[in-house]
Design an enzyme around this catalytic site. Structure first.
Site, PDB file in Angstrom:
ATOM      1  N   THR A  89      12.265   9.606 -11.525  1.00 41.36           N
ATOM      2  CA  THR A  89      11.623   8.791 -12.554  1.00 41.36           C
ATOM      3  C   THR A  89      10.892   7.556 -12.032  1.00 41.36           C
ATOM      4  O   THR A  89      10.226   6.859 -12.799  1.00 41.36           O
ATOM      5  CB  THR A  89      12.686   8.316 -13.563  1.00 41.36           C
ATOM      6  OG1 THR A  89      13.845   7.939 -12.831  1.00 41.36           O
ATOM      7  CG2 THR A  89      13.015   9.391 -14.549  1.00 41.36           C
ATOM      8  N   GLY A  97       0.822  -1.214   0.000  1.00 42.69           N
ATOM      9  CA  GLY A  97       0.000   0.000   0.000  1.00 42.69           C
ATOM     10  C   GLY A  97       0.850   1.255   0.000  1.00 42.69           C
ATOM     11  O   GLY A  97       0.531   2.238   0.659  1.00 42.69           O
ATOM     12  N   ALA A 157       9.178  14.002  -5.656  1.00 39.00           N
ATOM     13  CA  ALA A 157       9.312  14.806  -6.875  1.00 39.00           C
ATOM     14  C   ALA A 157       8.848  13.965  -8.059  1.00 39.00           C
ATOM     15  O   ALA A 157       9.143  12.773  -8.131  1.00 39.00           O
ATOM     16  CB  ALA A 157      10.751  15.233  -7.067  1.00 39.00           C
ATOM     17  N   ILE A 209       4.923  -2.432   8.590  1.00 40.24           N
ATOM     18  CA  ILE A 209       6.173  -2.464   7.806  1.00 40.24           C
ATOM     19  C   ILE A 209       6.448  -1.080   7.232  1.00 40.24           C
ATOM     20  O   ILE A 209       7.588  -0.650   7.136  1.00 40.24           O
ATOM     21  CB  ILE A 209       6.091  -3.516   6.664  1.00 40.24           C
ATOM     22  CG1 ILE A 209       5.994  -4.909   7.257  1.00 40.24           C
ATOM     23  CG2 ILE A 209       7.299  -3.416   5.734  1.00 40.24           C
ATOM     24  CD1 ILE A 209       5.952  -6.030   6.226  1.00 40.24           C
ATOM     25  N   LYS A 233       6.510  22.013  -9.952  1.00 42.93           N
ATOM     26  CA  LYS A 233       7.881  21.687 -10.332  1.00 42.93           C
ATOM     27  C   LYS A 233       8.047  21.950 -11.825  1.00 42.93           C
ATOM     28  O   LYS A 233       7.411  21.289 -12.646  1.00 42.93           O
ATOM     29  CB  LYS A 233       8.179  20.219  -9.993  1.00 42.93           C
ATOM     30  CG  LYS A 233       9.558  19.782 -10.462  1.00 42.93           C
ATOM     31  CD  LYS A 233       9.862  18.342 -10.106  1.00 42.93           C
ATOM     32  CE  LYS A 233      11.149  17.892 -10.790  1.00 42.93           C
ATOM     33  NZ  LYS A 233      11.405  16.464 -10.666  1.00 42.93           N
ATOM     34  N   ILE A 285       8.306   7.088  -9.994  1.00 41.42           N
ATOM     35  CA  ILE A 285       6.839   7.125 -10.077  1.00 41.42           C
ATOM     36  C   ILE A 285       6.409   7.078 -11.552  1.00 41.42           C
ATOM     37  O   ILE A 285       5.422   6.430 -11.899  1.00 41.42           O
ATOM     38  CB  ILE A 285       6.282   8.354  -9.329  1.00 41.42           C
ATOM     39  CG1 ILE A 285       6.568   8.200  -7.823  1.00 41.42           C
ATOM     40  CG2 ILE A 285       4.787   8.539  -9.585  1.00 41.42           C
ATOM     41  CD1 ILE A 285       6.233   9.406  -6.967  1.00 41.42           C
ATOM     42  N   VAL A 326       9.632   8.124   0.878  1.00 37.07           N
ATOM     43  CA  VAL A 326      10.204   9.218   0.088  1.00 37.07           C
ATOM     44  C   VAL A 326       9.484   9.202  -1.268  1.00 37.07           C
ATOM     45  O   VAL A 326       8.459   8.547  -1.403  1.00 37.07           O
ATOM     46  CB  VAL A 326      11.735   9.072  -0.090  1.00 37.07           C
ATOM     47  CG1 VAL A 326      12.501   9.649   1.063  1.00 37.07           C
ATOM     48  CG2 VAL A 326      12.110   7.618  -0.319  1.00 37.07           C
ATOM     49  N   PRO A 349      14.763  21.674 -17.497  1.00 41.53           N
ATOM     50  CA  PRO A 349      13.350  22.040 -17.355  1.00 41.53           C
ATOM     51  C   PRO A 349      12.472  21.032 -18.096  1.00 41.53           C
ATOM     52  O   PRO A 349      12.956  20.263 -18.924  1.00 41.53           O
ATOM     53  CB  PRO A 349      13.303  23.382 -18.085  1.00 41.53           C
ATOM     54  CG  PRO A 349      14.314  23.233 -19.182  1.00 41.53           C
ATOM     55  CD  PRO A 349      15.393  22.305 -18.665  1.00 41.53           C
ATOM     56  N   LEU A 380       9.098  -0.315  -6.585  1.00 39.69           N
ATOM     57  CA  LEU A 380      10.453  -0.678  -6.155  1.00 39.69           C
ATOM     58  C   LEU A 380      10.711  -2.175  -6.280  1.00 39.69           C
ATOM     59  O   LEU A 380      11.860  -2.589  -6.421  1.00 39.69           O
ATOM     60  CB  LEU A 380      10.669  -0.222  -4.704  1.00 39.69           C
ATOM     61  CG  LEU A 380      10.588   1.303  -4.512  1.00 39.69           C
ATOM     62  CD1 LEU A 380      10.642   1.659  -3.032  1.00 39.69           C
ATOM     63  CD2 LEU A 380      11.703   2.014  -5.264  1.00 39.69           C
TER      64      LEU A 380
HETATM   65  P1  FAD Z   1       7.006   0.973  -0.660  1.00 42.92           P
HETATM   66  O1  FAD Z   1       6.729   2.413  -0.465  1.00 42.92           O
HETATM   67  O2  FAD Z   1       8.210   0.407   0.038  1.00 42.92           O
HETATM   68  O3  FAD Z   1       5.711   0.176  -0.197  1.00 42.92           O
HETATM   69  C1  FAD Z   1       5.767  -1.201   0.078  1.00 42.92           C
HETATM   70  C2  FAD Z   1       4.425  -1.641   0.634  1.00 42.92           C
HETATM   71  O4  FAD Z   1       4.452  -3.047   0.783  1.00 42.92           O
HETATM   72  C3  FAD Z   1       4.064  -1.076   2.012  1.00 42.92           C
HETATM   73  O5  FAD Z   1       2.724  -0.690   2.014  1.00 42.92           O
HETATM   74  C4  FAD Z   1       4.237  -2.263   2.966  1.00 42.92           C
HETATM   75  O6  FAD Z   1       3.344  -2.217   4.055  1.00 42.92           O
HETATM   76  C5  FAD Z   1       3.876  -3.405   2.024  1.00 42.92           C
HETATM   77  N1  FAD Z   1       4.429  -4.691   2.463  1.00 42.92           N
HETATM   78  C6  FAD Z   1       5.731  -5.053   2.497  1.00 42.92           C
HETATM   79  N2  FAD Z   1       5.828  -6.307   2.971  1.00 42.92           N
HETATM   80  C7  FAD Z   1       4.561  -6.738   3.240  1.00 42.92           C
HETATM   81  C8  FAD Z   1       4.021  -7.949   3.755  1.00 42.92           C
HETATM   82  N3  FAD Z   1       4.784  -8.968   4.118  1.00 42.92           N
HETATM   83  N4  FAD Z   1       2.678  -8.011   3.892  1.00 42.92           N
HETATM   84  C9  FAD Z   1       1.855  -6.995   3.542  1.00 42.92           C
HETATM   85  N5  FAD Z   1       2.344  -5.832   3.047  1.00 42.92           N
HETATM   86  C10 FAD Z   1       3.674  -5.714   2.898  1.00 42.92           C
HETATM   87  N6  FAD Z   1      10.446   8.376  -6.914  1.00 42.92           N
HETATM   88  C11 FAD Z   1      10.080   9.447  -7.615  1.00 42.92           C
HETATM   89  O7  FAD Z   1       9.334   9.326  -8.588  1.00 42.92           O
HETATM   90  N7  FAD Z   1      10.520  10.683  -7.258  1.00 42.92           N
HETATM   91  C12 FAD Z   1      11.395  10.869  -6.245  1.00 42.92           C
HETATM   92  O8  FAD Z   1      11.742  12.005  -5.947  1.00 42.92           O
HETATM   93  C13 FAD Z   1      11.851   9.746  -5.542  1.00 42.92           C
HETATM   94  N8  FAD Z   1      12.740   9.869  -4.547  1.00 42.92           N
HETATM   95  C14 FAD Z   1      13.203   8.746  -3.928  1.00 42.92           C
HETATM   96  C15 FAD Z   1      14.245   8.845  -3.010  1.00 42.92           C
HETATM   97  C16 FAD Z   1      14.768   7.704  -2.423  1.00 42.92           C
HETATM   98  C17 FAD Z   1      15.909   7.806  -1.474  1.00 42.92           C
HETATM   99  C18 FAD Z   1      14.212   6.438  -2.715  1.00 42.92           C
HETATM  100  C19 FAD Z   1      14.737   5.205  -2.065  1.00 42.92           C
HETATM  101  C20 FAD Z   1      13.167   6.342  -3.612  1.00 42.92           C
HETATM  102  C21 FAD Z   1      12.683   7.474  -4.244  1.00 42.92           C
HETATM  103  N9  FAD Z   1      11.692   7.391  -5.200  1.00 42.92           N
HETATM  104  C22 FAD Z   1      11.320   8.487  -5.902  1.00 42.92           C
HETATM  105  C23 FAD Z   1      11.026   6.117  -5.458  1.00 42.92           C
HETATM  106  C24 FAD Z   1       9.655   6.131  -4.785  1.00 42.92           C
HETATM  107  O9  FAD Z   1       9.791   6.385  -3.401  1.00 42.92           O
HETATM  108  C25 FAD Z   1       8.983   4.777  -5.000  1.00 42.92           C
HETATM  109  O10 FAD Z   1       8.987   4.451  -6.347  1.00 42.92           O
HETATM  110  C26 FAD Z   1       7.558   4.829  -4.565  1.00 42.92           C
HETATM  111  O11 FAD Z   1       7.461   5.299  -3.269  1.00 42.92           O
HETATM  112  C27 FAD Z   1       6.932   3.471  -4.672  1.00 42.92           C
HETATM  113  O12 FAD Z   1       7.335   2.628  -3.641  1.00 42.92           O
HETATM  114  P2  FAD Z   1       6.596   1.248  -3.539  1.00 42.92           P
HETATM  115  O13 FAD Z   1       5.147   1.505  -3.357  1.00 42.92           O
HETATM  116  O14 FAD Z   1       7.045   0.386  -4.649  1.00 42.92           O
HETATM  117  O15 FAD Z   1       7.205   0.595  -2.210  1.00 42.92           O
END
Ligand code: FAD
Length: 502
Positions: free
Chosen positions: A346, A14, A52, A44, A80, A348, A49, A98, A335
């Protein structure tokens, strides 16, 4: 024979990826008898983050029927117009990438060729003076682009800086109203079918079992399904992208928010500053082989003016991508599918592309291999092209003040990037690869920012005399200047969004 339709889609996670997927698919397939369930374990937590974006985010939420102003209000967003890169080419240098053209084409020949022609006879103007996006950003202004293509005002675009947690909440409300079932529990095991290794069900901590036809893994870096259960494999790109950690912290901000992200190169990586309406996001992305976590944290914290709102948090990652984003009946989004680093914001945008492809290639129960192969091929290329755009920043930098930068200057780069660079160098030609997020204008801006200039220009640029071109340039410059002068300040725009009278 027609294969059976997919009836149930289960999304694990989520975070931004999970809720973007749930919102988009539940809307796109609202007319079909498909159930959507999202399971997440709030304890978890999300990566926390990702604030942007690039302009495609606006298309993403507009397709859901959401409006810019509503999304900005809900997520404390600011505008932005691009990214300012400080100290990247050399210490003290600065340039903008830009979401905008750098000058307009004349007779189909891109503007930079005319610049080269004039420069050859001593003309010294900075190409960014002809970019409305850069000039608005530098002046702290904001206006909506015109939808009228020939207008000067149509030559830029914009994105958002937003609070990622608020954005996920906004999409969660939308998804639940759209019929997505939400389960807050921990997935403790992923159960595979004995005959073909496809995912059959998920077991949750409180004892429930969730069956599904298609599973979307949005569980973050670990890739609970795609890697944990299906052992898909990961391609590591750290030979080109040395940064493997980030330290992030939020701070109070009493300054007027800038309409752009700031990226400041440091001795073994770079720092970001992302202005939101109510606070700032700050981070330092670095190579753990070149500096320690403590050094990286000190460097971040000492450069923040406002009071810190939480403790600095270290996030570890391996730059690269999952070898197959789609494996059996599981598709990785976010991720879990890969991560480069956030230099060009990039991640998102790659989630949006993954969702678009899921819609385009939505499978039936046969999980046709060609469909899966095409999905994986496109995902691979999308990641590789972003990777190359990011690598260019490191490779082209003229910094030699640390081992990190010396390595980057000397490293060899992937073939497609090398070819693209050679063609640009020889005659200013910009290769456009398929499935590439960054367009010619983005490449022009970074080539220009690193002073990576062509040796020759397009001979068609000689069609016009220097005197004629100087006139055209002056007209463009004047038009950009007067548009900037007439535009409201970014702060006035934000006040309007928050309902504050000027
Ligand atoms: P997460 O946010 O890690 O979510 C994982 C989910 O899985 C959580 O809800 C957790 O509860 C759930 N989960 C995990 N294990 C279990 C389990 N066993 N059972 C049930 N649920 C579980 N992207 C941009 O586009 N612009 C930016 O500026 C940018 N900056 C970033 C900076 C950093 C340092 C990093 C590391 C990333 C950045 N990103 C950026 C990437 C961006 O943060 C991610 O692409 C975005 O947040 C998506 O993350 P996600 O949903 O894939 O994973």
């Amino acid at each position: 024979m027609v294969s059976k339709h997919i009836n149930s889609v289960v999304i694990v996670g989520g975070g931004t990826a999970g809720w973007m997927t749930a919102a988009s698919l539940s809307k796109a397939f609202a007319h079909l008898p498909i159930s959507f369930l999202l399971v997440e374990f709030p304890t978890i937590g999300t990566v926390g983050v990702g604030e942007a974006t690039i302009p495609t985010i606006r298309e993403f939420y507009q397709k859901l029927g959401m409006h810019d102003i509503d999304v900005m209000r809900a997520t404390n967003a600011t505008c932005k117009l691009g990214i300012e890169f400080q100290n990247w080419n050399s210490i003290g240098s600065s340039f903008f990438h830009p979401f905008a053209l750098y000058g307009q084409s004349v007779r189909g020949v891109p503007f930079h060729h005319y610049c080269m022609k004039l420069r050859a006879s001593g003309y010294k103007a900075d190409i960014s003076e002809f970019s409305l996006g850069v000039q608005l950003a530098k002046s702290g202004k904001f206006t909506f682009p015109s939808e009228n293509p020939p207008s000067t005002m149509s030559v830029f675009d914009w994105a958002l800086h937003f609070d990622a947690a608020l954005f996920a909440d906004y999409l969660k409300d939308f998804s639940i109203k759209n019929g997505v079932k939400h389960v807050a529990d921990k997935v403790v095991s992923v159960n595979l079918r004995a005959d073909d290794g496809f995912i059959e069900s998920l077991s949750l901590e409180r004892g429930e079992k969730i069956n599904g036809d298609l599973f979307i893994d949005c569980s973050g870096f670990q890739g609970l399904l795609i890697e944990g259960a299906l052992k898909t494999g990961y391609e590591d790109w750290s030979q080109w992208l040395l940064c493997d950690r980030a330290v992030a912290v939020q701070s109070e901000s009493h300054e007027i928010p800038l309409p752009y992200t700031v990226s400041i190169a440091e001795k073994a990586g770079w720092r970001w500053k992302i202005p939101l309406q109510h606070r700032a996001g700050n981070g330092h992305v670095y190579s753990s082989n070149h500096i320690s976590d403590d050094e990286a944290t000190d460097c971040l914290v000492k450069n923040i003016d406002g009071k810190l709102l939480n403790n600095p948090r270290i996030i570890k990652f391996t730059p690269g991508r999952r070898k197959k984003a789609w494996n059996k009946n599981c598709i990785a989004v976010g991720l879990s599918s890969g991560f480069l680093e956030p230099l060009e914001s990039t991640s998102i945008a790659l989630i949006e592309l993954a969702i678009d492809k899921i819609r385009l290639f939505f499978p039936d129960m046969s999980f046709n291999e060609d469909v899966v192969t095409e999905f994986n091929y496109r995902t691979q290329v999308e990641y590789e092209r972003v990777r190359d755009f990011v690598i260019f920043h490191y490779k082209a930098s003229n910094r030699t003040d640390s081992e990190f930068w010396t390595y980057c200057r000397a490293m060899s780069v992937p073939d497609e990037l090398s070819y693209k660079n050679r063609l640009f160098k020889s005659r200013g030609h910009l290769v456009k690869y398929p499935h590439e997020i960054f367009q010619a204008s983005s490449w022009t801006s970074i080539y220009n920012g690193y002073n990576y200039l062509p040796d020759n220009y397009d001979p068609q640029a000689d069609y016009f005399s220097n005197a004629y071109l100087l006139n055209v340039f002056e007209e463009m410059r004047a038009s950009v200047k007067s548009t900037v002068e007439q535009s409201q300040s970014h702060n006035e725009f934000l006040n309007y969004i928050s309902g504050i009278d000027p």
